[in-house]
Design an enzyme around this catalytic site. Sequence first.
Site, PDB file in Angstrom:
ATOM      1  N   HIS A 121       5.270  -3.636  -4.921  1.00  0.00           N
ATOM      2  CA  HIS A 121       5.426  -5.093  -5.049  1.00  0.00           C
ATOM      3  C   HIS A 121       4.098  -5.852  -5.086  1.00  0.00           C
ATOM      4  CE1 HIS A 121       4.763  -6.759  -0.877  1.00  0.00           C
ATOM      5  NE2 HIS A 121       4.954  -5.498  -0.541  1.00  0.00           N
TER       6      HIS A 121
ATOM      7  N   GLY B 141       4.136   0.263   1.392  1.00  0.00           N
ATOM      8  CA  GLY B 141       2.846   0.548   2.004  1.00  0.00           C
ATOM      9  C   GLY B 141       2.947   0.787   3.504  1.00  0.00           C
ATOM     10  N   THR B 142       3.779   0.021   4.171  1.00  0.00           N
ATOM     11  CA  THR B 142       3.885   0.151   5.629  1.00  0.00           C
ATOM     12  C   THR B 142       4.372   1.548   5.995  1.00  0.00           C
ATOM     13  OG1 THR B 142       4.337  -2.201   5.828  1.00  0.00           O
ATOM     14  CG2 THR B 142       5.021  -0.816   7.679  1.00  0.00           C
TER      15      THR B 142
ATOM     16  N   CYS C 289      -0.515 -15.642  13.264  1.00  0.00           N
ATOM     17  CA  CYS C 289       0.235 -16.554  14.142  1.00  0.00           C
ATOM     18  C   CYS C 289       1.190 -15.780  15.025  1.00  0.00           C
ATOM     19  CB  CYS C 289       1.063 -17.524  13.318  1.00  0.00           C
ATOM     20  SG  CYS C 289       0.029 -18.629  12.409  1.00  0.00           S
TER      21      CYS C 289
ATOM     22  N   SER D 136       1.777   0.579  -3.088  1.00  0.00           N
ATOM     23  CA  SER D 136       2.975  -0.255  -2.906  1.00  0.00           C
ATOM     24  C   SER D 136       3.305  -0.974  -4.212  1.00  0.00           C
ATOM     25  CB  SER D 136       2.708  -1.273  -1.797  1.00  0.00           C
ATOM     26  OG  SER D 136       3.803  -2.150  -1.673  1.00  0.00           O
TER      27      SER D 136
ATOM     28  N   GLN E 299      -4.096  -2.761  -2.081  1.00  0.00           N
ATOM     29  CA  GLN E 299      -4.644  -3.955  -2.734  1.00  0.00           C
ATOM     30  C   GLN E 299      -5.502  -3.634  -3.951  1.00  0.00           C
ATOM     31  OE1 GLN E 299      -3.676  -6.888  -2.363  1.00  0.00           O
ATOM     32  NE2 GLN E 299      -2.720  -6.949  -0.345  1.00  0.00           N
TER      33      GLN E 299
ATOM     34  N   THR F 238      18.689   8.980   0.224  1.00  0.00           N
ATOM     35  CA  THR F 238      18.984   8.835  -1.199  1.00  0.00           C
ATOM     36  C   THR F 238      17.950   7.938  -1.865  1.00  0.00           C
ATOM     37  OG1 THR F 238      21.314   9.147  -0.757  1.00  0.00           O
ATOM     38  CG2 THR F 238      20.761   8.032  -2.830  1.00  0.00           C
TER      39      THR F 238
ATOM     40  N   ASN G 209      -7.356  -6.553   2.512  1.00  0.00           N
ATOM     41  CA  ASN G 209      -6.316  -7.474   2.051  1.00  0.00           C
ATOM     42  C   ASN G 209      -6.635  -8.939   2.308  1.00  0.00           C
ATOM     43  OD1 ASN G 209      -5.754  -5.999   4.655  1.00  0.00           O
ATOM     44  ND2 ASN G 209      -4.475  -7.812   4.942  1.00  0.00           N
TER      45      ASN G 209
HETATM   46  N1  PLP Z   1      -1.689  -2.292   3.277  1.00  0.00           N
HETATM   47  C1  PLP Z   1      -2.256  -3.403   2.829  1.00  0.00           C
HETATM   48  C2  PLP Z   1      -3.734  -3.425   2.612  1.00  0.00           C
HETATM   49  C3  PLP Z   1      -1.486  -4.531   2.547  1.00  0.00           C
HETATM   50  O1  PLP Z   1      -2.086  -5.636   2.099  1.00  0.00           O
HETATM   51  C4  PLP Z   1      -0.093  -4.475   2.784  1.00  0.00           C
HETATM   52  C5  PLP Z   1       0.752  -5.658   2.553  1.00  0.00           C
HETATM   53  O2  PLP Z   1       0.354  -6.774   2.717  1.00  0.00           O
HETATM   54  C6  PLP Z   1       0.465  -3.276   3.238  1.00  0.00           C
HETATM   55  C7  PLP Z   1      -0.361  -2.209   3.474  1.00  0.00           C
HETATM   56  C8  PLP Z   1       1.937  -3.152   3.466  1.00  0.00           C
HETATM   57  O3  PLP Z   1       2.616  -2.885   2.265  1.00  0.00           O
HETATM   58  P1  PLP Z   1       4.179  -3.128   2.117  1.00  0.00           P
HETATM   59  O4  PLP Z   1       4.388  -4.605   2.065  1.00  0.00           O
HETATM   60  O5  PLP Z   1       4.538  -2.441   0.835  1.00  0.00           O
HETATM   61  O6  PLP Z   1       4.850  -2.504   3.294  1.00  0.00           O
END
Ligand code: PLP
Length: 380
Positions: free
Chosen positions: A198, A70-71, A320, A196, A176, A234, A148
């Site tokens: 995971h 996701g990032t 934090c 994402s 999410q 890759t 999230n």
């Molecule tokens: N976007 C949202 C709303 C998320 O909750 C998260 C992860 O907590 C991400 C993006 C980031 O995803 P990833 O952990 O696959 O980089």
Amino acid sequence: MSTYFDHDATTPIDDHVLQAMMPYLRDQYGNASSRHDSGTRARRAVNMAREQVAALVSVQPAQVVFVSGGTEANNMFVKGIAAYLKPSQIAISAIEHPCVMKPAASLARTGWKVRKLNVDANGTVNLEDVEHAVSAPTGMVSVMLANNETGVLQPVAQVAEYARTARAWMHTDAVQCAGKVPVDFEALGVHAMTLSAHKMYGPKGAGALVVHKRLPIKPLIDGGGHEGGLRSGTENVPAIVGFGAACELAGSRMATLSDHTAALRAAVERGLAECGATIFGSRAPRIPNTTYFAFKNIDGESLVIELNKCGFAMASGAACSSTSTEPSATLLAMGVDPDLARGAVRLSFGADNTLQQVEEFLIAVANVVGRLSRLAAVAV
Ligand code: PLP
């Protein structure tokens, strides 16, 4: 083993998903770009995963660009589109994940204006503010499909209509939502969507940016031209296969999983309310598995640490740093009192959680909250 109530942070890999991945972790190790049989098998596996991901969000397989998660997908949208446009305004909701917030903030150095869209007290993006925001020249809009922290679903289809009128490229972070509620790319009217693996019982290190055919996007990573030139490197075949399998599983059990987690949430929220908790966003439509709450005068970090000692894994809402604990930006944007926001804790249920675990949790909460409240009263 502790009881895991933190599925919005990450999920375990489902057994079916792991089984699908295993051959590609061991015997089928070919490079999907290689011309020999081993490479061809890897390529076929990646293509099948692309179809599975596409099916979950109702797009053509060619619209799925595999990335590391996701990032990366969120960064790719914001920076990759900005590279093609003249600087104007990027409008993002005030409650986006940091991996949208920070790339957007980085554009400010190149002449872009970042406009944060307000949310109401329930944590829902305010459509009047969207309309007002896009009356200024706007190149991009990004509003997440579900937050999230609160789990509150956002009016993305309506925001996309405003973006369309403003001729802005519209993105939604669906990390999410995917696997928890139905997600349809076309029906939402977006140009790009982040997923994402995971967060939906797949492996870490795989995700996708789903793109509209005409989206102008510059790759973040250049190299051998993988993923239609949009993301070189890759392919992580086992993780991509796992992502595909997770999407298929999500599609087949979404209704059951949703009912199951919604029942657990209803039970926990009844109990938490009886103990005096404030539940954030509970009046708005939410993803079914998430609850976000706080007890007055009880620090969220302390609650998470004490409940961890009792065997329950959950998340606190505070951000934090090495020197301080800041209340959640999402709750502050909702107008929640900062002292109450410092108490925020998120529970997110998953497929393996049970009602008995919820009952045990509520007993532990009553004990811990009682103890922490007495300590707080002595400290005053
Ligand atoms: N976007 C949202 C709303 C998320 O909750 C998260 C992860 O907590 C991400 C993006 C980031 O995803 P990833 O952990 O696959 O980089």
